[in-house]
Design a protein around this motif. Structure first.
Motif, mmCIF file in Angstrom:
data_model
loop_
_atom_site.group_PDB
_atom_site.id
_atom_site.type_symbol
_atom_site.label_atom_id
_atom_site.label_comp_id
_atom_site.label_asym_id
_atom_site.label_seq_id
_atom_site.Cartn_x
_atom_site.Cartn_y
_atom_site.Cartn_z
ATOM 1 N N VAL A 122 -8.937 -14.555 -13.246
ATOM 2 C CA VAL A 122 -7.760 -15.307 -12.811
ATOM 3 C C VAL A 122 -7.719 -15.384 -11.296
ATOM 4 N N THR A 123 -8.013 -14.270 -10.654
ATOM 5 C CA THR A 123 -8.061 -14.172 -9.201
ATOM 6 C C THR A 123 -8.755 -12.877 -8.844
ATOM 7 N N ILE A 124 -9.060 -12.700 -7.576
ATOM 8 C CA ILE A 124 -9.608 -11.430 -7.088
ATOM 9 C C ILE A 124 -8.566 -10.810 -6.168
ATOM 10 N N LEU A 125 -8.071 -9.637 -6.550
ATOM 11 C CA LEU A 125 -7.023 -8.964 -5.798
ATOM 12 C C LEU A 125 -7.642 -7.936 -4.856
ATOM 13 N N SER A 126 -7.352 -8.089 -3.586
ATOM 14 C CA SER A 126 -7.744 -7.082 -2.605
ATOM 15 C C SER A 126 -6.719 -5.957 -2.618
ATOM 16 N N PRO A 127 -7.034 -4.804 -2.018
ATOM 17 C CA PRO A 127 -6.053 -3.710 -1.965
ATOM 18 C C PRO A 127 -4.720 -4.180 -1.399
ATOM 19 N N GLN A 128 -3.640 -3.744 -2.067
ATOM 20 C CA GLN A 128 -2.255 -4.041 -1.714
ATOM 21 C C GLN A 128 -1.831 -5.461 -2.086
ATOM 22 N N VAL A 166 -17.558 -0.699 -6.717
ATOM 23 C CA VAL A 166 -17.451 0.630 -7.315
ATOM 24 C C VAL A 166 -16.980 1.611 -6.248
ATOM 25 N N PRO A 167 -16.020 2.480 -6.512
ATOM 26 C CA PRO A 167 -15.329 2.643 -7.804
ATOM 27 C C PRO A 167 -14.255 1.573 -8.004
ATOM 28 N N GLY A 168 -13.922 1.309 -9.265
ATOM 29 C CA GLY A 168 -12.892 0.336 -9.566
ATOM 30 C C GLY A 168 -11.545 0.734 -8.991
ATOM 31 N N ALA A 169 -10.748 -0.252 -8.620
ATOM 32 C CA ALA A 169 -9.487 -0.001 -7.938
ATOM 33 C C ALA A 169 -8.435 0.580 -8.879
ATOM 34 N N ALA A 170 -7.533 1.356 -8.287
ATOM 35 C CA ALA A 170 -6.355 1.827 -9.020
ATOM 36 C C ALA A 170 -5.322 0.703 -9.062
ATOM 37 N N PRO A 230 -9.216 1.666 -3.941
ATOM 38 C CA PRO A 230 -9.686 1.326 -2.594
ATOM 39 C C PRO A 230 -10.525 0.048 -2.517
ATOM 40 N N THR A 231 -10.751 -0.637 -3.649
ATOM 41 C CA THR A 231 -11.633 -1.807 -3.644
ATOM 42 C C THR A 231 -10.911 -2.996 -4.252
ATOM 43 N N ARG A 232 -11.594 -4.123 -4.289
ATOM 44 C CA ARG A 232 -11.059 -5.316 -4.931
ATOM 45 C C ARG A 232 -11.317 -5.253 -6.442
ATOM 46 N N ALA A 233 -10.523 -6.001 -7.184
ATOM 47 C CA ALA A 233 -10.714 -6.085 -8.634
ATOM 48 C C ALA A 233 -10.139 -7.411 -9.118
ATOM 49 N N ALA A 234 -10.653 -7.881 -10.254
ATOM 50 C CA ALA A 234 -10.254 -9.185 -10.780
ATOM 51 C C ALA A 234 -9.622 -9.031 -12.155
#
Length: 234
Positions: free
Chosen positions: A47-53, A79-83, A135-139
């Motif tokens: 759907v989108t790529i979410l950066s931290p925050q 990696v590692p996947g974001a919280a 700490p990373t991006r996730a989609a």
């Protein structure tokens, strides 16, 4: 056919039928369902790529049943996947109704079931938001839908796939009234949940009448067979 043979045939049929009915009810009672409802949005693409925050919010949506957890679909951007923090808010007042958390560390596409800190009742208009805590991006994954999906306040064309989970699993048998209520929504006005209860009762009565009719027929066959075996009198 003798009367004894006919009687045993009826008994055998009745026992098999009753055991089948008991087995069906037992299976329905032990078939536990955790899904309260879903939005029928297929998890087919990012759907989108979410950066931290950054956040993605979906709604307003009507809660069809009470739920205490939500399943989402995610692909880690690194990696590692974001919280993630997941929040459920009233779409009118913005009041926070429930919160859940996903720990970081996953390395591949996942479909976690996030438990909320409180249950959300049925019949509420809510908005569900996913907040990337790093700490990373996730989609988040989703597909075409009928809701409004906003990423950082901007509307995007796809909706996030969300599956709403019950806090305590319910058996398929206990969900029968709910199924009848929902089925009544897709029928003419004169048809309601009572119609399906009436049909269920009629089916059980028809089953009982069938057993009785078979017993009478077998009894009659036994009488006819005995009369046929009587010696002819001059």
């Amino acid at each position: 056919m003798s009367r004894a043979s006919a009687r045993w045939g009826v008994i055998t049929f009745a026992v098999i039928a009753v055991l089948g009915l008991v087995g069906l009810l037992s299976a329905a009672a032990n078939d536990k369902r955790t899904v309260a409802f879903s939005l029928d949005i297929p998890p087919v693409s990012e759907v989108t790529i979410l950066s931290p925050q950054e956040s993605a919010c979906e709604g307003p949506l009507e809660t069809q049943a009470a739920f205490g957890g939500i399943q989402i679909f995610l692909i880690p951007g690194a990696v590692p996947g974001a919280a993630f923090e997941l929040t459920v808010r009233d779409s009118g007042s913005g009041a926070l109704l429930a919160t859940g958390h996903l720990a970081p560390g996953y390395t591949t596409r996942i479909a976690p079931r996030i438990i909320l800190d409180s249950a959300v009742p049925a019949g509420r208009s809510v908005e569900v938001c996913l907040h990337n805590q790093g700490p990373t991006r996730a989609a988040p994954i989703g597909g075409p839908g009928n809701l409004v999906e906003r990423v950082q306040g901007q509307i995007v064309p796809l909706d996030v796939t969300l599956t709403f989970l019950r806090r305590h699993p319910r058996s398929l048998l206990s969900l029968l009234p709910t199924a009848f209520d929902r089925a009544a929504l897709f029928h003419p006005r004169l048809v309601g949940a009572w119609t399906f209860w009436l049909l269920t009762g009629a089916l059980l009565v028809a089953f009982a009448l069938g057993v009785v009719a078979l017993a009478r027929a077998a009894h009659g066959d036994g009488d006819d067979s005995e009369e046929a075996n009587q010696p002819l009198r001059p």
